[in-house]
Design an enzyme around this catalytic site. Structure first.
Site, PDB file in Angstrom:
ATOM      1  N   PRO A   1       0.925  -1.187  -0.060  1.00 48.61           N
ATOM      2  CA  PRO A   1       0.091   0.109  -0.137  1.00 48.61           C
ATOM      3  C   PRO A   1       0.951   1.448  -0.131  1.00 48.61           C
ATOM      4  O   PRO A   1       0.242   2.382  -0.161  1.00 48.61           O
ATOM      5  CB  PRO A   1      -0.862  -0.021   1.419  1.00 48.61           C
ATOM      6  CG  PRO A   1      -0.016  -0.888   2.116  1.00 48.61           C
ATOM      7  CD  PRO A   1       0.905  -1.928   1.287  1.00 48.61           C
TER       8      PRO A   1
ATOM      9  N   ASP B   1       3.760   1.272 -11.490  1.00 54.19           N
ATOM     10  CA  ASP B   1       2.790   2.412 -11.319  1.00 54.19           C
ATOM     11  C   ASP B   1       3.486   3.594 -10.675  1.00 54.19           C
ATOM     12  O   ASP B   1       4.358   3.852  -9.941  1.00 54.19           O
ATOM     13  CB  ASP B   1       1.776   1.851 -10.215  1.00 54.19           C
ATOM     14  CG  ASP B   1       0.886   1.100 -10.807  1.00 54.19           C
ATOM     15  OD1 ASP B   1       0.886   0.551 -12.111  1.00 54.19           O
ATOM     16  OD2 ASP B   1       0.040   0.291  -9.989  1.00 54.19           O
TER      17      ASP B   1
ATOM     18  N   LYS C   1      -0.723   4.565 -13.494  1.00 47.41           N
ATOM     19  CA  LYS C   1      -1.922   5.323 -13.397  1.00 47.41           C
ATOM     20  C   LYS C   1      -2.418   5.987 -12.401  1.00 47.41           C
ATOM     21  O   LYS C   1      -1.968   5.547 -10.919  1.00 47.41           O
ATOM     22  CB  LYS C   1      -3.061   4.247 -13.542  1.00 47.41           C
ATOM     23  CG  LYS C   1      -2.682   3.418 -14.900  1.00 47.41           C
ATOM     24  CD  LYS C   1      -3.991   2.535 -15.284  1.00 47.41           C
ATOM     25  CE  LYS C   1      -3.843   1.465 -16.063  1.00 47.41           C
ATOM     26  NZ  LYS C   1      -3.222   1.536 -17.155  1.00 47.41           N
TER      27      LYS C   1
ATOM     28  N   GLY D   1      -0.312  -2.096  -3.946  1.00 51.22           N
ATOM     29  CA  GLY D   1      -1.152  -2.918  -3.305  1.00 51.22           C
ATOM     30  C   GLY D   1      -1.107  -4.399  -3.687  1.00 51.22           C
ATOM     31  O   GLY D   1       0.038  -4.969  -4.005  1.00 51.22           O
TER      32      GLY D   1
ATOM     33  N   THR E   1      -3.022  -5.384   0.342  1.00 53.36           N
ATOM     34  CA  THR E   1      -3.815  -4.495  -0.155  1.00 53.36           C
ATOM     35  C   THR E   1      -4.293  -3.356   0.387  1.00 53.36           C
ATOM     36  O   THR E   1      -4.269  -3.478   1.887  1.00 53.36           O
ATOM     37  CB  THR E   1      -5.182  -5.175  -0.878  1.00 53.36           C
ATOM     38  OG1 THR E   1      -5.992  -4.403  -1.839  1.00 53.36           O
ATOM     39  CG2 THR E   1      -6.329  -5.680   0.418  1.00 53.36           C
TER      40      THR E   1
ATOM     41  N   MET F   1     -11.137   3.732  -4.999  1.00 57.66           N
ATOM     42  CA  MET F   1     -11.103   4.795  -5.707  1.00 57.66           C
ATOM     43  C   MET F   1     -12.670   5.639  -5.778  1.00 57.66           C
ATOM     44  O   MET F   1     -13.026   6.015  -6.550  1.00 57.66           O
ATOM     45  CB  MET F   1     -10.986   4.229  -7.291  1.00 57.66           C
ATOM     46  CG  MET F   1      -9.529   3.626  -7.460  1.00 57.66           C
ATOM     47  SD  MET F   1      -9.594   2.978  -9.064  1.00 57.66           S
ATOM     48  CE  MET F   1     -10.056   1.192  -8.801  1.00 57.66           C
TER      49      MET F   1
HETATM   50  N1  SAH Z   1      -4.078  -2.786  -6.356  1.00 55.35           N
HETATM   51  C1  SAH Z   1      -4.214  -1.908  -5.305  1.00 55.35           C
HETATM   52  C2  SAH Z   1      -5.681  -1.162  -5.565  1.00 55.35           C
HETATM   53  C3  SAH Z   1      -5.464  -0.240  -6.766  1.00 55.35           C
HETATM   54  S1  SAH Z   1      -6.734   0.977  -7.240  1.00 55.35           S
HETATM   55  C4  SAH Z   1      -4.303  -2.602  -3.969  1.00 55.35           C
HETATM   56  O1  SAH Z   1      -4.695  -3.638  -3.878  1.00 55.35           O
HETATM   57  O2  SAH Z   1      -4.577  -1.737  -2.940  1.00 55.35           O
HETATM   58  C5  SAH Z   1      -6.122   2.324  -6.693  1.00 55.35           C
HETATM   59  C6  SAH Z   1      -6.934   2.544  -5.327  1.00 55.35           C
HETATM   60  O3  SAH Z   1      -6.435   2.016  -4.235  1.00 55.35           O
HETATM   61  C7  SAH Z   1      -6.990   4.225  -4.775  1.00 55.35           C
HETATM   62  O4  SAH Z   1      -7.910   4.773  -5.671  1.00 55.35           O
HETATM   63  C8  SAH Z   1      -7.335   4.006  -3.353  1.00 55.35           C
HETATM   64  O5  SAH Z   1      -8.685   3.499  -3.119  1.00 55.35           O
HETATM   65  C9  SAH Z   1      -6.550   2.504  -3.094  1.00 55.35           C
HETATM   66  N2  SAH Z   1      -5.338   2.819  -2.174  1.00 55.35           N
HETATM   67  C10 SAH Z   1      -4.106   2.175  -2.877  1.00 55.35           C
HETATM   68  N3  SAH Z   1      -3.035   2.845  -1.943  1.00 55.35           N
HETATM   69  C11 SAH Z   1      -3.888   3.339  -0.857  1.00 55.35           C
HETATM   70  C12 SAH Z   1      -3.206   3.757   0.376  1.00 55.35           C
HETATM   71  N4  SAH Z   1      -1.924   3.871   0.665  1.00 55.35           N
HETATM   72  N5  SAH Z   1      -4.173   4.120   1.305  1.00 55.35           N
HETATM   73  C13 SAH Z   1      -5.502   4.239   1.030  1.00 55.35           C
HETATM   74  N6  SAH Z   1      -5.812   3.941  -0.150  1.00 55.35           N
HETATM   75  C14 SAH Z   1      -5.015   3.150  -1.042  1.00 55.35           C
END
Ligand code: SAH
Length: 254
Positions: free
Chosen positions: A11, A34, A55, A87, A116, A168
């Site tokens: 994350p 990314d 993205k 994530g 995640t 998101m």
């Molecule tokens: N594959 C990623 C998600 C990608 S979509 C995963 O498993 O986490 C991108 C979204 O993930 C962001 O818009 C947000 O909703 C969430 N996200 C990613 N990193 C984050 C973080 N450090 N804190 C809070 N939300 C996060």
């Protein structure tokens, strides 16, 4: 022929990376990453050529079909090619399109899971997403659909689940709140917005479903998840105490 790895970077915090991911990165010849991957994580790939294909919603990003092609071409030429995603690669990461392209091209590949955002946020809050007798159904959803993509009924999943984590969604706060309330979700449902979980700039905003639009205004524009459900009741109880410094910071910026 090389091998392609779809690797979860976790994350945010660079030490929330699996040992397997770290080992693959040190061997990597090429890394497609990314935008949100931490510089220290990228630095592990000391030998690799690093290419940003990342993205961020609403900003310019490389077309998915182009990423697929570059990945396939690179794996044909190089030994170890890594596609590094925020994530876990298998959640909201468009991994399937890359997997399909690699399969079709006959390229050997492996997926390395990551932490995640939902579980990172849950850990930071100290609130389990499931709870004996209270929450046995957790939904990970996003209301965001790409242009021309089939819309799904994300709200039905949130209504059915004991605990929901919305990815998101911070930029769609008003619509999310309005739709869920219109379809019968209690306005008083506990809600927490966790932004930039595991990073120093992390922000936690607590309230209810009715407060969501206001909470989203206080957020800083980093990646954020919305957590919703009764398991968060205690976590929002002390919201006045936490909200004040957040609001002051917001007013200072405004
Ligand atoms: N594959 C990623 C998600 C990608 S979509 C995963 O498993 O986490 C991108 C979204 O993930 C962001 O818009 C947000 O909703 C969430 N996200 C990613 N990193 C984050 C973080 N450090 N804190 C809070 N939300 C996060």
């Amino acid at each position: 022929m090389g091998k392609a790895y779809l690797v979860g970077a976790g994350p945010g915090a660079p030490d929330l990376l699996t040992v397997r991911a770290a080992q693959i990165l040190t061997r990597a010849d090429m890394v497609f990453h990314d935008a949100l991957v931490h510089p220290q994580t990228l630095a592990l790939a000391a030998r690799a050529r690093k290419i940003l294909v990342g993205k961020r919603s609403g900003r310019h990003s490389t077309a998915q079909s182009f990423i697929n092609k570059r990945l396939v071409d690179a794996a044909r030429k190089h030994g170890v090619v890594v596609r590094l995603k925020g994530g876990d690669p298998m959640l909201f990461g468009r991994a399937q399109e890359e997997i399909d392209a690699l399969r079709k091209a006959g390229i050997d590949f492996e997926i390395v899971p990551g932490v995640t955002a939902a579980t990172a946020a849950s850990a930071e809050l100290g609130v389990s997403l499931t709870r004996r007798g209270l929450a046995r159904h957790v939904a990970f959803v996003t209301p965001r659909a790409g242009r021309g993509e089939r819309r799904n009924d994300w709200a039905a999943s949130v209504l059915a689940a004991d605990t929901a984590v919305i990815y998101m969604g911070a930029g769609l706060a008003e619509g999310i709140s309005a739709e869920l309330v219109a379809r019968g979700k209690a306005k008083a449902t506990p809600l927490v917005l966790v932004e930039s979980a595991t990073l120093p700039e992390r922000r936690i905003l607590r309230g209810t479903l009715a407060d969501l639009p206001t909470l989203a205004l206080q957020a800083g524009g980093g990646p954020a998840v919305l957590l919703l459900g009764e398991v968060l009741r205690d976590a929002i109880a002390d919201r006045a105490a936490v909200a004040i410094p957040e609001i002051q910071a917001y007013l200072r910026r405004a």
